[in-house]
Scaffold this motif. Sequence first.
Motif, PDB file in Angstrom:
ATOM      1  N   ALA A 125       0.831  -1.211   0.000  1.00 24.01           N
ATOM      2  CA  ALA A 125       0.000   0.000   0.000  1.00 24.01           C
ATOM      3  C   ALA A 125       0.861   1.254   0.000  1.00 24.01           C
ATOM      4  O   ALA A 125       0.569   2.231  -0.708  1.00 24.01           O
ATOM      5  CB  ALA A 125      -0.931  -0.012   1.201  1.00 24.01           C
ATOM      6  N   VAL A 126       1.922   1.244   0.799  1.00 29.54           N
ATOM      7  CA  VAL A 126       2.808   2.409   0.844  1.00 29.54           C
ATOM      8  C   VAL A 126       3.482   2.599  -0.505  1.00 29.54           C
ATOM      9  O   VAL A 126       3.613   3.723  -1.009  1.00 29.54           O
ATOM     10  CB  VAL A 126       3.853   2.233   1.960  1.00 29.54           C
ATOM     11  CG1 VAL A 126       4.909   3.338   1.887  1.00 29.54           C
ATOM     12  CG2 VAL A 126       3.180   2.247   3.326  1.00 29.54           C
ATOM     13  N   ARG A 127       3.888   1.510  -1.121  1.00 34.61           N
ATOM     14  CA  ARG A 127       4.565   1.590  -2.421  1.00 34.61           C
ATOM     15  C   ARG A 127       3.609   2.035  -3.521  1.00 34.61           C
ATOM     16  O   ARG A 127       3.976   2.773  -4.439  1.00 34.61           O
ATOM     17  CB  ARG A 127       5.152   0.223  -2.747  1.00 34.61           C
ATOM     18  CG  ARG A 127       5.979   0.172  -4.026  1.00 34.61           C
ATOM     19  CD  ARG A 127       6.681  -1.164  -4.093  1.00 34.61           C
ATOM     20  NE  ARG A 127       7.486  -1.257  -5.306  1.00 34.61           N
ATOM     21  CZ  ARG A 127       7.063  -1.748  -6.451  1.00 34.61           C
ATOM     22  NH1 ARG A 127       5.816  -2.182  -6.549  1.00 34.61           N
ATOM     23  NH2 ARG A 127       7.848  -1.802  -7.502  1.00 34.61           N
ATOM     24  N   ARG A 140       1.115   3.953  -3.172  1.00 37.92           N
ATOM     25  CA  ARG A 140       0.560   5.288  -2.918  1.00 37.92           C
ATOM     26  C   ARG A 140       1.045   6.301  -3.976  1.00 37.92           C
ATOM     27  O   ARG A 140       0.338   7.237  -4.328  1.00 37.92           O
ATOM     28  CB  ARG A 140       0.992   5.755  -1.526  1.00 37.92           C
ATOM     29  CG  ARG A 140       0.392   7.076  -1.091  1.00 37.92           C
ATOM     30  CD  ARG A 140      -1.078   6.910  -0.766  1.00 37.92           C
ATOM     31  NE  ARG A 140      -1.630   8.112  -0.163  1.00 37.92           N
ATOM     32  CZ  ARG A 140      -2.881   8.226   0.246  1.00 37.92           C
ATOM     33  NH1 ARG A 140      -3.701   7.211   0.105  1.00 37.92           N
ATOM     34  NH2 ARG A 140      -3.318   9.339   0.783  1.00 37.92           N
ATOM     35  N   ASN A 194      -1.243   7.005  -7.093  1.00 34.63           N
ATOM     36  CA  ASN A 194      -2.600   7.531  -6.927  1.00 34.63           C
ATOM     37  C   ASN A 194      -2.934   8.610  -7.959  1.00 34.63           C
ATOM     38  O   ASN A 194      -4.074   8.747  -8.390  1.00 34.63           O
ATOM     39  CB  ASN A 194      -2.774   8.102  -5.516  1.00 34.63           C
ATOM     40  CG  ASN A 194      -3.020   7.007  -4.493  1.00 34.63           C
ATOM     41  OD1 ASN A 194      -3.251   5.860  -4.867  1.00 34.63           O
ATOM     42  ND2 ASN A 194      -2.953   7.353  -3.229  1.00 34.63           N
ATOM     43  N   TYR A 218      -3.100  -3.534   4.522  1.00 37.66           N
ATOM     44  CA  TYR A 218      -3.204  -2.688   3.335  1.00 37.66           C
ATOM     45  C   TYR A 218      -3.899  -1.366   3.653  1.00 37.66           C
ATOM     46  O   TYR A 218      -3.439  -0.296   3.245  1.00 37.66           O
ATOM     47  CB  TYR A 218      -3.946  -3.429   2.232  1.00 37.66           C
ATOM     48  CG  TYR A 218      -4.024  -2.646   0.948  1.00 37.66           C
ATOM     49  CD1 TYR A 218      -2.956  -2.637   0.055  1.00 37.66           C
ATOM     50  CD2 TYR A 218      -5.156  -1.893   0.633  1.00 37.66           C
ATOM     51  CE1 TYR A 218      -3.020  -1.894  -1.123  1.00 37.66           C
ATOM     52  CE2 TYR A 218      -5.229  -1.157  -0.535  1.00 37.66           C
ATOM     53  CZ  TYR A 218      -4.158  -1.160  -1.412  1.00 37.66           C
ATOM     54  OH  TYR A 218      -4.209  -0.431  -2.567  1.00 37.66           O
ATOM     55  N   GLY A 263      -1.668   0.916   5.530  1.00 37.57           N
ATOM     56  CA  GLY A 263      -0.693   1.532   4.645  1.00 37.57           C
ATOM     57  C   GLY A 263      -1.296   2.623   3.788  1.00 37.57           C
ATOM     58  O   GLY A 263      -0.626   3.619   3.469  1.00 37.57           O
ATOM     59  N   ARG A 264      -2.548   2.450   3.387  1.00 33.07           N
ATOM     60  CA  ARG A 264      -3.223   3.498   2.608  1.00 33.07           C
ATOM     61  C   ARG A 264      -3.523   4.722   3.471  1.00 33.07           C
ATOM     62  O   ARG A 264      -3.420   5.861   3.004  1.00 33.07           O
ATOM     63  CB  ARG A 264      -4.540   2.956   2.053  1.00 33.07           C
ATOM     64  CG  ARG A 264      -4.388   1.832   1.051  1.00 33.07           C
ATOM     65  CD  ARG A 264      -3.977   2.321  -0.303  1.00 33.07           C
ATOM     66  NE  ARG A 264      -5.014   3.175  -0.901  1.00 33.07           N
ATOM     67  CZ  ARG A 264      -4.891   3.727  -2.110  1.00 33.07           C
ATOM     68  NH1 ARG A 264      -3.789   3.504  -2.820  1.00 33.07           N
ATOM     69  NH2 ARG A 264      -5.852   4.477  -2.607  1.00 33.07           N
ATOM     70  N   PRO A 304       0.649   6.399   4.775  1.00 34.44           N
ATOM     71  CA  PRO A 304       1.652   5.874   3.837  1.00 34.44           C
ATOM     72  C   PRO A 304       3.078   6.235   4.240  1.00 34.44           C
ATOM     73  O   PRO A 304       3.752   7.054   3.596  1.00 34.44           O
ATOM     74  CB  PRO A 304       1.255   6.531   2.512  1.00 34.44           C
ATOM     75  CG  PRO A 304       0.619   7.823   2.907  1.00 34.44           C
ATOM     76  CD  PRO A 304      -0.086   7.550   4.194  1.00 34.44           C
ATOM     77  N   ARG A 305       3.549   5.611   5.316  1.00 31.97           N
ATOM     78  CA  ARG A 305       4.897   5.841   5.799  1.00 31.97           C
ATOM     79  C   ARG A 305       5.590   4.488   5.980  1.00 31.97           C
ATOM     80  O   ARG A 305       4.942   3.509   6.339  1.00 31.97           O
ATOM     81  CB  ARG A 305       4.893   6.584   7.136  1.00 31.97           C
ATOM     82  CG  ARG A 305       4.252   7.948   7.100  1.00 31.97           C
ATOM     83  CD  ARG A 305       5.151   8.951   6.382  1.00 31.97           C
ATOM     84  NE  ARG A 305       4.586  10.299   6.454  1.00 31.97           N
ATOM     85  CZ  ARG A 305       3.730  10.807   5.579  1.00 31.97           C
ATOM     86  NH1 ARG A 305       3.298  10.047   4.569  1.00 31.97           N
ATOM     87  NH2 ARG A 305       3.292  12.043   5.707  1.00 31.97           N
ATOM     88  N   THR A 331       4.851   2.571   9.092  1.00 34.36           N
ATOM     89  CA  THR A 331       3.561   1.882   9.185  1.00 34.36           C
ATOM     90  C   THR A 331       3.726   0.380   8.963  1.00 34.36           C
ATOM     91  O   THR A 331       3.043  -0.431   9.607  1.00 34.36           O
ATOM     92  CB  THR A 331       2.577   2.461   8.159  1.00 34.36           C
ATOM     93  OG1 THR A 331       2.452   3.859   8.356  1.00 34.36           O
ATOM     94  CG2 THR A 331       1.219   1.816   8.276  1.00 34.36           C
TER      95      THR A 331
END
Length: 441
Positions: free
Chosen positions: A69-71, A73, A76, A145, A148-149, A152-153, A156
Amino acid sequence: MSELGRVLRLDARRAALLLAVPLLAGIGIVTAWRSLVPGVGYWDNSVVALINSVRLLGPVAAGLAAWTAVRERGLNYLRDLSPRSPATGALLDLLLLAGAAALAYGAVTVAVTVETMLRQEAGHPYPLGLLAGTASLVLHVVIGYLAGRAVPRPATVVAVAALTWLWAALRPPGTSWWSLLPPAALDHVELFTVLRTSVLADQTVWAMGVTAALVLAYVGWVTRRRAVAVPMVLALLVTGNAMTGLQGSGGSAVVPAPVRLACREWPLTVCVHPALRSALPALMTATTPLATRLSGTPGEFNRVVQRPATEPATVAGGTASIHLDDELSPGYEVRAVRQIMRSLADAQACASPRNPGYRALVDAWLLGRAAPPITDTRTARRFGQWTEEQRRGWLRTHYANYQSCALAARDFRLSVTPRPADAPRPSPRPLEPRGADGLPK
């Protein structure tokens, strides 16, 4: 737009499937394999191993989902160019990540199933157990997920993995109904007990309900649509109902159950739990000499039956009840014979025996061992000179004193006579000639 969707799907597959499936499968197989009972194929314990593997597999899956999720982001802005709903991309990622986790869990299930079937398996598999484990694993993926969304760090990812691991580690098995909440902490299933399908069903519903509520909450937050509140509330109600069922279980996931024993009929009848049928030959060999020497006494038996650990080991009505450990550790047949020997003694009377040496002398003969040294060497020498049949006849006569640990030297001085059935029959005398009246001439 179609090309953009294709790029997003391929990128999500690279981030999830290519990395998550082999990693999760390897961790799950190692974790489940270590939980299995060596040499015993009991389906209930195989299902427990699969469910317990999620306690480690889940935090890893949650961390991987948060990392994805962080990756993702950073993409978007590309998704914002699409006319589709802003939740579509996240839902697609969740679908792919959940599919990867389920595929890895399927590989773990195949490995455990093959290992169980290679043994002399007993019981039956529980599809609900597999479903409960899968639902719990997918819940971890969703939590990771969405976390992470939302944040987004990189920190996390570590926080999600640590918190989910603590949630599993701080709930040891058998403590309370909290330990049954996914990821469940289940104890080893003892023989003669089975898993409660109602508990597995409640675990599945609870995990699916929380998963649905989280996904719907995220969709409502992203799309600003209030209509998702209704199904979200329904999901929470279903979750609460499942939690009530788990709370009513009292923290126990197993119940006693009758089992059709596996038996061997000759020369004795020896019966054990089907998962331990490999023990039949050794038990037969170990108990037959003892049964032969006890023949004709109140402690005789012609049937050896394994009983649950909750029932006492006894010798009554011609049946010797024994206990066996689930792992069949070395020397189990010797321990079974010792249980029978202890069952022959009057526990209260033998707590302070008059002369333990005499009983030890008889016990050594019953067990087929060398006679132990005792202070009364004369009695030991006399007993050692008796034949097998004389010793059996003597035991039939003095069994009461043997059982109450009240043997004395005078008991070994009495004459030993075999039973009438075993006594030698006199040679038949030649028939004398008789008259018509039946009298000898």
